[in-house]
Design a protein around this motif. Sequence first.
Motif, mmCIF file in Angstrom:
data_model
loop_
_atom_site.group_PDB
_atom_site.id
_atom_site.type_symbol
_atom_site.label_atom_id
_atom_site.label_comp_id
_atom_site.label_asym_id
_atom_site.label_seq_id
_atom_site.Cartn_x
_atom_site.Cartn_y
_atom_site.Cartn_z
ATOM 1 N N ALA A 231 0.882 -1.169 0.000
ATOM 2 C CA ALA A 231 0.000 0.000 0.000
ATOM 3 C C ALA A 231 0.917 1.216 0.000
ATOM 4 N N PRO A 232 0.439 2.350 -0.597
ATOM 5 C CA PRO A 232 1.279 3.549 -0.644
ATOM 6 C C PRO A 232 1.730 3.963 0.756
ATOM 7 N N GLY A 233 3.019 4.258 0.912
ATOM 8 C CA GLY A 233 3.535 4.694 2.204
ATOM 9 C C GLY A 233 4.013 3.562 3.100
ATOM 10 N N TYR A 234 3.841 2.321 2.641
ATOM 11 C CA TYR A 234 4.256 1.163 3.440
ATOM 12 C C TYR A 234 5.312 0.352 2.699
ATOM 13 N N ARG A 235 6.140 -0.326 3.478
ATOM 14 C CA ARG A 235 7.141 -1.214 2.901
ATOM 15 C C ARG A 235 6.450 -2.477 2.373
ATOM 16 N N ARG A 236 6.771 -2.843 1.146
ATOM 17 C CA ARG A 236 6.126 -4.000 0.539
ATOM 18 C C ARG A 236 6.596 -5.295 1.196
ATOM 19 N N ILE A 237 5.651 -6.182 1.468
ATOM 20 C CA ILE A 237 5.983 -7.516 1.974
ATOM 21 C C ILE A 237 6.004 -8.495 0.809
ATOM 22 N N THR A 238 7.066 -9.276 0.695
ATOM 23 C CA THR A 238 7.135 -10.407 -0.224
ATOM 24 C C THR A 238 7.054 -11.653 0.626
ATOM 25 N N THR A 239 6.067 -12.507 0.380
ATOM 26 C CA THR A 239 5.948 -13.673 1.258
ATOM 27 C C THR A 239 5.338 -14.873 0.540
ATOM 28 N N GLN A 240 5.263 -15.966 1.257
ATOM 29 C CA GLN A 240 4.617 -17.181 0.763
ATOM 30 C C GLN A 240 3.837 -17.791 1.922
ATOM 31 N N LEU A 241 2.756 -18.498 1.590
ATOM 32 C CA LEU A 241 1.983 -19.220 2.598
ATOM 33 C C LEU A 241 1.946 -20.699 2.218
ATOM 34 N N TYR A 242 2.105 -21.563 3.227
ATOM 35 C CA TYR A 242 2.203 -23.012 3.030
ATOM 36 C C TYR A 242 1.022 -23.694 3.708
ATOM 37 N N PHE A 243 0.978 -25.034 3.641
ATOM 38 C CA PHE A 243 -0.168 -25.788 4.149
ATOM 39 C C PHE A 243 0.281 -26.842 5.149
ATOM 40 N N ALA A 244 -0.299 -26.775 6.346
ATOM 41 C CA ALA A 244 0.064 -27.724 7.409
ATOM 42 C C ALA A 244 -0.110 -29.152 6.913
ATOM 43 N N GLY A 245 0.849 -29.988 7.224
ATOM 44 C CA GLY A 245 0.758 -31.405 6.880
ATOM 45 C C GLY A 245 1.113 -31.720 5.446
ATOM 46 N N GLY A 246 1.409 -30.705 4.636
ATOM 47 C CA GLY A 246 1.709 -30.938 3.220
ATOM 48 C C GLY A 246 3.078 -31.571 3.026
ATOM 49 N N ASP A 247 3.223 -32.280 1.905
ATOM 50 C CA ASP A 247 4.510 -32.887 1.569
ATOM 51 C C ASP A 247 5.590 -31.821 1.415
ATOM 52 N N TRP A 248 6.799 -32.159 1.829
ATOM 53 C CA TRP A 248 8.005 -31.349 1.652
ATOM 54 C C TRP A 248 8.056 -30.111 2.523
ATOM 55 N N LEU A 249 7.082 -29.955 3.413
ATOM 56 C CA LEU A 249 7.052 -28.764 4.264
ATOM 57 C C LEU A 249 8.313 -28.669 5.122
ATOM 58 N N ASP A 250 8.848 -29.822 5.508
ATOM 59 C CA ASP A 250 10.028 -29.819 6.380
ATOM 60 C C ASP A 250 11.326 -30.027 5.619
ATOM 61 N N SER A 251 11.249 -30.051 4.268
ATOM 62 C CA SER A 251 12.484 -30.269 3.506
ATOM 63 C C SER A 251 12.453 -29.501 2.187
ATOM 64 N N ASP A 252 11.895 -28.290 2.218
ATOM 65 C CA ASP A 252 11.821 -27.425 1.025
ATOM 66 C C ASP A 252 13.199 -27.278 0.386
ATOM 67 N N VAL A 253 13.309 -27.631 -0.886
ATOM 68 C CA VAL A 253 14.605 -27.511 -1.576
ATOM 69 C C VAL A 253 15.099 -26.060 -1.567
ATOM 70 N N ALA A 254 14.155 -25.106 -1.497
ATOM 71 C CA ALA A 254 14.530 -23.684 -1.509
ATOM 72 C C ALA A 254 14.684 -23.110 -0.097
ATOM 73 N N GLU A 255 14.485 -23.944 0.927
ATOM 74 C CA GLU A 255 14.655 -23.524 2.331
ATOM 75 C C GLU A 255 13.923 -22.217 2.654
ATOM 76 N N ALA A 256 12.698 -22.113 2.148
ATOM 77 C CA ALA A 256 11.975 -20.842 2.258
ATOM 78 C C ALA A 256 10.731 -20.923 3.135
ATOM 79 N N THR A 257 10.566 -22.021 3.889
ATOM 80 C CA THR A 257 9.407 -22.101 4.789
ATOM 81 C C THR A 257 9.753 -21.486 6.142
ATOM 82 N N LYS A 258 8.720 -21.017 6.828
ATOM 83 C CA LYS A 258 8.864 -20.528 8.201
ATOM 84 C C LYS A 258 7.588 -20.918 8.932
ATOM 85 N N PRO A 259 7.690 -21.241 10.221
ATOM 86 C CA PRO A 259 6.498 -21.692 10.956
ATOM 87 C C PRO A 259 5.348 -20.694 10.899
#
Length: 285
Positions: A231-259
């Motif tokens: 939004a104007p006047g705010y720092r842009r957030i770049t993010t991703q959202l994941y799904f509990a229990g999904g495959d590869w959640l604990d071994s993302d090749v890109a190491e880009a997950t966070k709790p």
Amino acid sequence: MTTTEHSPTAAGSGASASQVFRATHSATDTAGEVSAERVDDVARALLRAVHEVIREKNVTYSEFQAAKQWLMDVGEGGEWPLLLDVFVEHVIEDVAARTQNGSVGSIQGPYYLPEQRRVDSPATLPARPDEKGEPLVLAGRVVDLDGNGVGGAELDVWHADDQGYYSGFAPDIPEGNLRAVVVADEAGWFEINTVRPAPYQIPTDGPTGNLIAAAGWHAWRPAHLHLFVQAPGYRRITTQLYFAGGDWLDSDVAEATKPELVLDPQPGEDGRLHSTYDFVLEPAS
Ligand code: MBD
Ligand code: FE
């Protein structure tokens, strides 16, 4: 920009990602105002790290030539954006996060496309009439650091389909599919209707996939939604959202997950999966 007519190959998606990167980042954007001091400092440290690995691992002439060949292939296959975003961007994001006070971020990755359709919330992402995948509703609020709603905030959303493919980077998916700029209401509330994406696999037939196979790693990212929230006047957030229990959640090749970024959608009475998430924006510096 023609990014839809590619074969289902690493070379196809790699060429698209390279073309998009060049089109969206001007040379001055990246290299224009860097002092010789900074280049000397960073480039020297980088080379020192490479030299150190060679000494430590006793890298041979034949391994050096194989590495050279592989690096040439990465460029020719257009896979520099893919390779760097998978193996390096998460550390760049860590460093950026040191000065961030809003919601937790994650990496952008190689598959963002600008200038998508704008849709007011409650919004449905553009999808094929027979779009596969479980219907998913993500709702929440964009707020400032004091918890006040940020009216008209934009959520620029993009994600893979039920097969793990992104529009613009795989054949036979309409332009703009599962991509949109969703505009929150005047109090910052938003609702996004889409389908749950599948995990993403790095193409196995290109140089990045070759490295992964040669090293005995796996090539998967857990299913995810990508977002820029701004939004104007705010720092842009770049993010991703994941799904509990999904495959590869604990071994993302890109190491880009966070709790903090893991959704746990629950089926509603309407038969769709529902999840909520709020985004906190900090002022632009
Ligand atoms: C993706 O979909 C992605 O999000 C990243 C970070 C790297 C490769 C593919
Ligand atoms: Fe992705």
